[in-house]
Design a protein around this motif. Sequence first.
Motif, PDB file in Angstrom:
ATOM      1  N   ALA A 135      37.711  98.560  50.548  1.00 11.10           N
ATOM      2  CA  ALA A 135      37.306  97.581  49.681  1.00 11.10           C
ATOM      3  C   ALA A 135      37.561  97.495  48.607  1.00 11.10           C
ATOM      4  O   ALA A 135      37.919  96.069  47.997  1.00 11.10           O
ATOM      5  CB  ALA A 135      35.524  97.626  49.549  1.00 11.10           C
ATOM      6  N   ARG A 136      38.761  98.582  47.476  1.00 15.35           N
ATOM      7  CA  ARG A 136      38.941  98.687  46.699  1.00 15.35           C
ATOM      8  C   ARG A 136      40.200  97.402  46.548  1.00 15.35           C
ATOM      9  O   ARG A 136      40.741  96.915  45.559  1.00 15.35           O
ATOM     10  CB  ARG A 136      39.168  98.568  45.905  1.00 15.35           C
ATOM     11  N   ARG A 138      40.001  94.525  48.543  1.00 15.37           N
ATOM     12  CA  ARG A 138      39.681  93.212  47.934  1.00 15.37           C
ATOM     13  C   ARG A 138      39.237  91.982  49.481  1.00 15.37           C
ATOM     14  O   ARG A 138      39.480  90.723  49.126  1.00 15.37           O
ATOM     15  CB  ARG A 138      39.361  92.193  46.474  1.00 15.37           C
ATOM     16  N   ILE A 160      31.334  99.905  50.926  1.00 13.75           N
ATOM     17  CA  ILE A 160      31.702  98.743  50.563  1.00 13.75           C
ATOM     18  C   ILE A 160      31.744  97.790  49.471  1.00 13.75           C
ATOM     19  O   ILE A 160      32.253  97.245  48.600  1.00 13.75           O
ATOM     20  CB  ILE A 160      32.140  97.803  51.747  1.00 13.75           C
ATOM     21  N   TYR A 164      34.427  96.965  46.234  1.00 16.73           N
ATOM     22  CA  TYR A 164      34.812  95.491  46.234  1.00 16.73           C
ATOM     23  C   TYR A 164      33.599  94.723  44.163  1.00 16.73           C
ATOM     24  O   TYR A 164      34.341  94.584  43.638  1.00 16.73           O
ATOM     25  CB  TYR A 164      33.297  94.358  47.436  1.00 16.73           C
ATOM     26  N   PHE A 165      32.339  95.134  44.345  1.00 12.85           N
ATOM     27  CA  PHE A 165      32.411  94.811  42.923  1.00 12.85           C
ATOM     28  C   PHE A 165      31.674  95.944  42.447  1.00 12.85           C
ATOM     29  O   PHE A 165      31.620  95.386  40.587  1.00 12.85           O
ATOM     30  CB  PHE A 165      30.627  94.507  43.390  1.00 12.85           C
ATOM     31  N   THR A 186      24.504  91.093  45.572  1.00 11.38           N
ATOM     32  CA  THR A 186      25.647  91.568  46.413  1.00 11.38           C
ATOM     33  C   THR A 186      25.669  91.046  47.650  1.00 11.38           C
ATOM     34  O   THR A 186      26.182  90.927  48.457  1.00 11.38           O
ATOM     35  CB  THR A 186      24.926  93.218  46.429  1.00 11.38           C
ATOM     36  N   LYS A 189      27.710  88.181  48.586  1.00 10.32           N
ATOM     37  CA  LYS A 189      29.040  88.754  48.123  1.00 10.32           C
ATOM     38  C   LYS A 189      29.207  89.056  49.593  1.00 10.32           C
ATOM     39  O   LYS A 189      30.343  88.305  49.829  1.00 10.32           O
ATOM     40  CB  LYS A 189      29.578  88.714  47.187  1.00 10.32           C
ATOM     41  N   LEU A 190      28.925  90.084  49.683  1.00 10.20           N
ATOM     42  CA  LEU A 190      29.155  90.692  50.986  1.00 10.20           C
ATOM     43  C   LEU A 190      29.289  89.151  52.116  1.00 10.20           C
ATOM     44  O   LEU A 190      30.172  89.886  53.393  1.00 10.20           O
ATOM     45  CB  LEU A 190      27.988  91.677  51.597  1.00 10.20           C
ATOM     46  N   LYS A 193      32.498  88.830  52.467  1.00  8.58           N
ATOM     47  CA  LYS A 193      33.456  90.095  52.546  1.00  8.58           C
ATOM     48  C   LYS A 193      33.484  89.716  53.877  1.00  8.58           C
ATOM     49  O   LYS A 193      34.477  90.682  54.278  1.00  8.58           O
ATOM     50  CB  LYS A 193      33.843  90.768  51.453  1.00  8.58           C
TER      51      LYS A 193
END
Length: 360
Positions: A135-136, A138, A160, A164-165, A186, A189-190, A193
């Motif tokens: 996840a990092r 992005r 995750i 991401y956040f 959240t 945004k998910l 993604k």
Amino acid sequence: MHPKTLIIAEAGVNHNGDRARALALVGAAAKAGADVVKFQSFRADRLATVAATKATYQQVTTGEAQTQLDMLRGLELSADDEEQIAAACAASGITYMSTPFDAESATHLVHRVGVSSLKVGSGDLTNAPLLLHLARFRLPIILSTGMGTLAEVEQALGVIAFGYFRDATARPEPAAFANLLLDRATWTKLRAKVTLLHCTTEYPADPRSINLRAMVTLREAFGLPVGFSDHSRGIHIASAAVALGATVIEKHLTLDRNLPGPDHRASIEPDELEAMIAAIRDIEAALGDGRKVPAPEEIPNRAVARRSLIALRAVLAGERFTEDNLGIKRPGNGVPPIEYWSYLGKTAGRDYAANEAIEP
């Protein structure tokens, strides 16, 4: 119109460690019309210990004498192999994707191969450190959920989301993952993604074990796009998943089901992949936009198939219409049948011959 379903041809380890066969799988997937061809990135020594046993289906397909570790060693692709395969994908107009099974493989895929998204296999649904690492980056993530529960999927999404956040200085811990999912932002945004794939982790999967409605449950539970990673025989269940709302279909591809290796028998061959994609594209077209209105092609058939009010026998001007002299027959280009009762008792404005259409 139904959005175009992303078709992933899962080459997986069906190259048997042979770059030439991997390149042939790229060509076959591209020719069949797949959007993506996906491989698996791992180093056997990072993935399994000598104590790891094979799954039953792997024992059937590759024998019981060899350990899982030794089997995996024979199925590796080198870093150079991956870069060459990705280049072949670009030349063939098909997207390269791979499932990383360890952090180092993932880093290579992102920084050297240049993948645009990451796929997580079902076996790593609960591998929180790997999920956080992925996840990092992005990048969009496609997460398979085979063997999992809704609670485990939710937990994975928390990890995750944290990757991401939250920045790298934030301390990863279960409470932080869970708290992040309490924020509605959240989930918004998910949704942009993450795609969840329903999956039954058995090769091949018996139809009775597939529980395709669980894909719908995932969508309703989390509000994220969903798809289906299909391990069943044939192409019909994958096609059904599209009718139920799958946005992604993943299907194992082999050049020959009789080749040695753990996944060939549960895979489809190139001509079957082409047939599956054609069926899915037909289903997408057939799903339409959901509005109940006549298709343009139907409009001319209204007059042919529908009916109008007609005189059942000769009716003289001034005579009243009754159940005995007023009927309903084709064609449907006159007074519609819904007006039948309003015409009963009315007087005819002119003479009508038997079977002549009544004028408004």
